[in-house]
Design a protein around this motif. Structure first.
Motif, PDB file in Angstrom:
ATOM      1  N   LEU A 311       0.827  -1.210   0.000  1.00  0.00           N
ATOM      2  CA  LEU A 311       0.000   0.000   0.000  1.00  0.00           C
ATOM      3  C   LEU A 311       0.859   1.256   0.000  1.00  0.00           C
ATOM      4  O   LEU A 311       0.512   2.258  -0.642  1.00  0.00           O
ATOM      5  CB  LEU A 311      -0.922  -0.020   1.218  1.00  0.00           C
ATOM      6  CG  LEU A 311      -2.004  -1.111   1.237  1.00  0.00           C
ATOM      7  CD1 LEU A 311      -2.742  -1.111   2.557  1.00  0.00           C
ATOM      8  CD2 LEU A 311      -2.970  -0.920   0.078  1.00  0.00           C
ATOM      9  N   PHE A 312       1.975   1.209   0.737  1.00  0.00           N
ATOM     10  CA  PHE A 312       2.899   2.346   0.728  1.00  0.00           C
ATOM     11  C   PHE A 312       3.451   2.589  -0.673  1.00  0.00           C
ATOM     12  O   PHE A 312       3.560   3.740  -1.126  1.00  0.00           O
ATOM     13  CB  PHE A 312       4.038   2.065   1.716  1.00  0.00           C
ATOM     14  CG  PHE A 312       5.111   3.110   1.736  1.00  0.00           C
ATOM     15  CD1 PHE A 312       4.847   4.405   2.139  1.00  0.00           C
ATOM     16  CD2 PHE A 312       6.400   2.792   1.343  1.00  0.00           C
ATOM     17  CE1 PHE A 312       5.842   5.367   2.160  1.00  0.00           C
ATOM     18  CE2 PHE A 312       7.411   3.747   1.362  1.00  0.00           C
ATOM     19  CZ  PHE A 312       7.123   5.038   1.764  1.00  0.00           C
ATOM     20  N   ALA A 313       3.774   1.494  -1.381  1.00  0.00           N
ATOM     21  CA  ALA A 313       4.263   1.631  -2.754  1.00  0.00           C
ATOM     22  C   ALA A 313       3.177   2.181  -3.667  1.00  0.00           C
ATOM     23  O   ALA A 313       3.442   3.032  -4.529  1.00  0.00           O
ATOM     24  CB  ALA A 313       4.747   0.273  -3.272  1.00  0.00           C
ATOM     25  N   LEU A 314       1.952   1.715  -3.483  1.00  0.00           N
ATOM     26  CA  LEU A 314       0.855   2.120  -4.358  1.00  0.00           C
ATOM     27  C   LEU A 314       0.441   3.571  -4.131  1.00  0.00           C
ATOM     28  O   LEU A 314       0.197   4.310  -5.089  1.00  0.00           O
ATOM     29  CB  LEU A 314      -0.342   1.191  -4.133  1.00  0.00           C
ATOM     30  CG  LEU A 314      -1.612   1.479  -4.932  1.00  0.00           C
ATOM     31  CD1 LEU A 314      -1.369   1.253  -6.423  1.00  0.00           C
ATOM     32  CD2 LEU A 314      -2.762   0.616  -4.438  1.00  0.00           C
ATOM     33  N   VAL A 315       0.380   3.981  -2.878  1.00  0.00           N
ATOM     34  CA  VAL A 315      -0.186   5.291  -2.549  1.00  0.00           C
ATOM     35  C   VAL A 315       0.872   6.389  -2.520  1.00  0.00           C
ATOM     36  O   VAL A 315       0.605   7.534  -2.921  1.00  0.00           O
ATOM     37  CB  VAL A 315      -0.922   5.218  -1.190  1.00  0.00           C
ATOM     38  CG1 VAL A 315      -1.422   6.590  -0.767  1.00  0.00           C
ATOM     39  CG2 VAL A 315      -2.067   4.230  -1.268  1.00  0.00           C
ATOM     40  N   THR A 316       2.089   6.089  -2.090  1.00  0.00           N
ATOM     41  CA  THR A 316       3.096   7.128  -1.852  1.00  0.00           C
ATOM     42  C   THR A 316       4.247   7.077  -2.841  1.00  0.00           C
ATOM     43  O   THR A 316       4.499   8.045  -3.578  1.00  0.00           O
ATOM     44  CB  THR A 316       3.639   7.019  -0.418  1.00  0.00           C
ATOM     45  OG1 THR A 316       2.544   7.054   0.510  1.00  0.00           O
ATOM     46  CG2 THR A 316       4.610   8.143  -0.121  1.00  0.00           C
ATOM     47  N   VAL A 317       4.970   5.966  -2.875  1.00  0.00           N
ATOM     48  CA  VAL A 317       6.193   5.901  -3.670  1.00  0.00           C
ATOM     49  C   VAL A 317       5.890   5.952  -5.160  1.00  0.00           C
ATOM     50  O   VAL A 317       6.537   6.685  -5.919  1.00  0.00           O
ATOM     51  CB  VAL A 317       6.991   4.624  -3.317  1.00  0.00           C
ATOM     52  CG1 VAL A 317       8.250   4.532  -4.166  1.00  0.00           C
ATOM     53  CG2 VAL A 317       7.338   4.613  -1.838  1.00  0.00           C
ATOM     54  N   GLY A 318       4.900   5.169  -5.599  1.00  0.00           N
ATOM     55  CA  GLY A 318       4.569   5.147  -7.026  1.00  0.00           C
ATOM     56  C   GLY A 318       4.187   6.502  -7.586  1.00  0.00           C
ATOM     57  O   GLY A 318       4.771   6.960  -8.581  1.00  0.00           O
ATOM     58  N   PRO A 319       3.198   7.187  -6.984  1.00  0.00           N
ATOM     59  CA  PRO A 319       2.860   8.530  -7.484  1.00  0.00           C
ATOM     60  C   PRO A 319       4.025   9.512  -7.408  1.00  0.00           C
ATOM     61  O   PRO A 319       4.171  10.368  -8.294  1.00  0.00           O
ATOM     62  CB  PRO A 319       1.709   8.959  -6.570  1.00  0.00           C
ATOM     63  CG  PRO A 319       1.086   7.680  -6.126  1.00  0.00           C
ATOM     64  CD  PRO A 319       2.225   6.717  -5.993  1.00  0.00           C
ATOM     65  N   LEU A 339      10.686   0.128 -10.609  1.00  0.00           N
ATOM     66  CA  LEU A 339      11.437   0.931  -9.654  1.00  0.00           C
ATOM     67  C   LEU A 339      10.660   1.118  -8.360  1.00  0.00           C
ATOM     68  O   LEU A 339      11.241   1.084  -7.266  1.00  0.00           O
ATOM     69  CB  LEU A 339      11.778   2.287 -10.274  1.00  0.00           C
ATOM     70  CG  LEU A 339      12.703   3.199  -9.457  1.00  0.00           C
ATOM     71  CD1 LEU A 339      14.037   2.504  -9.200  1.00  0.00           C
ATOM     72  CD2 LEU A 339      12.911   4.525 -10.170  1.00  0.00           C
ATOM     73  N   THR A 340       9.341   1.306  -8.460  1.00  0.00           N
ATOM     74  CA  THR A 340       8.516   1.453  -7.258  1.00  0.00           C
ATOM     75  C   THR A 340       8.600   0.217  -6.388  1.00  0.00           C
ATOM     76  O   THR A 340       8.877   0.288  -5.182  1.00  0.00           O
ATOM     77  CB  THR A 340       7.057   1.723  -7.657  1.00  0.00           C
ATOM     78  OG1 THR A 340       6.980   2.927  -8.425  1.00  0.00           O
ATOM     79  CG2 THR A 340       6.183   1.848  -6.426  1.00  0.00           C
ATOM     80  N   ALA A 341       8.365  -0.944  -7.002  1.00  0.00           N
ATOM     81  CA  ALA A 341       8.414  -2.189  -6.233  1.00  0.00           C
ATOM     82  C   ALA A 341       9.817  -2.456  -5.713  1.00  0.00           C
ATOM     83  O   ALA A 341       9.992  -2.915  -4.575  1.00  0.00           O
ATOM     84  CB  ALA A 341       7.932  -3.351  -7.104  1.00  0.00           C
ATOM     85  N   GLY A 342      10.840  -2.196  -6.517  1.00  0.00           N
ATOM     86  CA  GLY A 342      12.202  -2.456  -6.088  1.00  0.00           C
ATOM     87  C   GLY A 342      12.625  -1.603  -4.908  1.00  0.00           C
ATOM     88  O   GLY A 342      13.258  -2.087  -3.970  1.00  0.00           O
ATOM     89  N   LEU A 343      12.279  -0.318  -4.936  1.00  0.00           N
ATOM     90  CA  LEU A 343      12.647   0.572  -3.830  1.00  0.00           C
ATOM     91  C   LEU A 343      11.969   0.153  -2.526  1.00  0.00           C
ATOM     92  O   LEU A 343      12.607   0.073  -1.470  1.00  0.00           O
ATOM     93  CB  LEU A 343      12.276   2.017  -4.178  1.00  0.00           C
ATOM     94  CG  LEU A 343      13.125   2.706  -5.252  1.00  0.00           C
ATOM     95  CD1 LEU A 343      12.562   4.090  -5.549  1.00  0.00           C
ATOM     96  CD2 LEU A 343      14.577   2.812  -4.809  1.00  0.00           C
ATOM     97  N   VAL A 344      10.670  -0.103  -2.597  1.00  0.00           N
ATOM     98  CA  VAL A 344       9.945  -0.478  -1.379  1.00  0.00           C
ATOM     99  C   VAL A 344      10.405  -1.835  -0.874  1.00  0.00           C
ATOM    100  O   VAL A 344      10.573  -2.047   0.339  1.00  0.00           O
ATOM    101  CB  VAL A 344       8.427  -0.473  -1.650  1.00  0.00           C
ATOM    102  CG1 VAL A 344       7.663  -0.956  -0.415  1.00  0.00           C
ATOM    103  CG2 VAL A 344       7.966   0.921  -2.039  1.00  0.00           C
ATOM    104  N   MET A 345      10.652  -2.763  -1.783  1.00  0.00           N
ATOM    105  CA  MET A 345      11.145  -4.068  -1.362  1.00  0.00           C
ATOM    106  C   MET A 345      12.543  -3.956  -0.762  1.00  0.00           C
ATOM    107  O   MET A 345      12.886  -4.662   0.197  1.00  0.00           O
ATOM    108  CB  MET A 345      11.155  -5.035  -2.544  1.00  0.00           C
ATOM    109  CG  MET A 345      11.293  -6.497  -2.139  1.00  0.00           C
ATOM    110  SD  MET A 345      11.363  -7.597  -3.574  1.00  0.00           S
ATOM    111  CE  MET A 345       9.812  -7.226  -4.360  1.00  0.00           C
TER     112      MET A 345
END
Length: 486
Positions: A311-319, A339-345
């Motif tokens: 959810l953090f990736a979807l709502v914050t990092v991705g946008p 990149l979104t998934a990689g950073l959060v992971m």
């Protein structure tokens, strides 16, 4: 009788056997004046073990064997004419099991109302509505033969459960009585008890091995079925992933492998440097107070559920990446990206690297540091040229653990990187991984025997082989460098 009640009865019988066995040993020793070979408690343990253990083993074996026997007998009652065209007998058997479970609820409900009806008097027409009342929804195309098979399934299961109860409890009582009568002062009860403990420990050590064999065996069997229905060369070398559950699917694994490695590499690029620097700071520079605050705070990251990271990736990092990097650079317009998934992971697996590396660095002998300081090296030189090389085998293991965690992650990829299977170098494009497709292919109302479903096992086996290769490589590196410091 319910399995839980049977286990409870076995526990009570075992406790009773322990008490009476101990008392018998003490009574015989006092009567004969002969010293007991073992402590009195061992005699009670012997009776308790003979009472509970064989019966419990038979109970577990019965629970594994009975369903297969019942299903094979009931399956033979279903004529081929009632199996839907293009369907599988296993799908019809699932309806049989569902209706059989509903019949139990219907009969229990009738009994509560004071209208006990024998199951032989039930027919498909007068019970359909009552099945719906207890939550078993049936379509109009369920044949009466399936209903009769469900009645037979229920009766066979009840008969089997009754026989299981009788056999298990009778075995517990008989073996317990035999063990009780064998008690005498010369009996080597301690040896019997310790042999059982040894066997128990051996069985516990075999659990991991047998579980691995079972996992690999199931993957190999289902993968073999898949390759009988779909060409292996198309699976391993095709660059298109496009499952169509009505036929004509393209099931190439290359886009999924690329997405898996792409996301994992980005996450390791984030986690490994940060984790190692955190570990070095905590082990070599931080004082006790700072270490006591910082290390628990970092380890909290490992306890956060992956769905929260997603959810953090979807709502914050991705946008954020889309608005500040992708769109201004003209590289993409979607908030879902590799990149979104990689950073959060990478943030998620930092504790795996930092905590393990910290413990490993602390395990390096202080004599190595003192020798380096004695030769005139500074603290940073000692860390770089002595401590880290000495801790390298363990650090490699920590990185491997983090890589395995990244490769097997699903929720962050679903919410952060999307579900598009493609080959692309642009990190701002949406892609997917092997684990995501394993979940998607095994969920939903699909026929289990189709290539589109069985491909999930081929994907799982491929991922297993890749992970095994990484472990072998890490083991080789660990052994090579460990020899220099032993």
């Amino acid at each position: 009788m319910d399995v839980g009640i049977i286990i409870l009865i076995l526990a009570v019988l075992a406790a009773l056997g322990h008490v009476v066995g101990r008392r018998r040993a003490l009574a015989l020793a006092a009567k004969s004046g002969v010293k007991l070979h073992s402590l009195p408690g061992y005699y009670g343990q012997t009776v308790a073990l003979f009472t509970a253990v064989p019966a419990f083993v038979v109970l577990v074996a019965w629970l594994f064997v009975q369903p297969g026997i019942v299903e094979s007998r009931v399956s033979g009652m279903i004529p081929d004419s009632v199996i839907p065209e293009g369907g599988a007998r296993s799908l019809v058997m699932s309806d049989v099991r569902r209706i059989a479970g509903g019949l139990d609820a219907v009969l229990a409900r009738d009994g509560q109302r004071g209208a006990d009806v024998p199951i032989e008097a039930l027919d498909f027409n007068n019970v359909r509505g009552r099945l719906a009342e207890v939550g078993v929804a049936l379509g109009g195309d369920v044949p009466s033969e399936v209903f009769e098979a469900a009645k037979a399934f229920r009766e066979n299961s009840r008969t089997g459960n009754l026989m299981m109860t009788v056999v298990v409890l009778a075995m517990a009582v008989v073996l317990g009585m035999l063990a009780y009568r064998r008690i005498e002062p010369e009996l080597r009860a301690r040896n019997i008890s310790e042999s059982f403990v040894k066997s128990l420990l051996l069985g516990a050590s075999l659990v991991a091995i047998l579980t691995t064999i079972g996992i690999v065996g199931s993957l190999i069997f289902e993968t073999f079925e898949f390759f009988q229905r779909y060409p292996a060369q198309d699976f391993f070398f095709s660059t298109v992933w496009n499952p169509q559950f009505r036929g004509g699917s393209d099931l190439g694994i290359l886009p999924l492998l690329w997405g898996t490695f792409y996301v994992s590499i980005i996450s390791l690029i984030v986690a490994v440097p940060l984790g190692l620097m955190i570990a070095v700071f905590l082990s070599e520079y931080a004082g006790p107070t700072t270490r006591g605050i910082v290390k628990p705070a970092i380890e909290v990251l490992a306890g956060i559920p992956t769905i929260v990271y997603g959810l953090f990736a979807l709502v914050t990092v991705g946008p954020f990446l889309r608005d500040w990097l992708a769109q201004p650079l003209g590289l993409g317009t979607s908030s879902s990206s590799v990149l979104t998934a990689g950073l959060v992971m990478g943030i998620m697996i930092i504790p795996f690297v930092s905590s393990l590396s910290d413990d490993i660095i602390n395990a390096v002998p202080q004599a190595l540091r003192d020798g380096s300081y004695g030769l005139g090296a500074t603290q940073s030189e000692t860390i770089r040229q002595v401590v880290l090389p000495a801790a390298l085998p363990g650090i490699v293991g920590a990185i491997l653990l983090a890589a395995s965690r990244a490769i097997g992650e699903t929720m962050i990829v679903v919410l952060g990187a999307g579900a598009a299977a493609k080959l692309d170098l642009n990190p701002f494009e949406a892609m997917t991984t092997v684990t995501v497709k394993i979940v998607s292919q095994l969920t939903g109302d699909t026929e289990f025997g189709s290539p589109e479903t069985l491909v999930a096992f081929a994907l799982g086996l491929t991922l297993f082989v890749i992970t095994l290769g990484l472990n072998v490589l890490a083991l080789y590196i660990v052994r090579k460098y460990r020899e220099q410091y032993e």
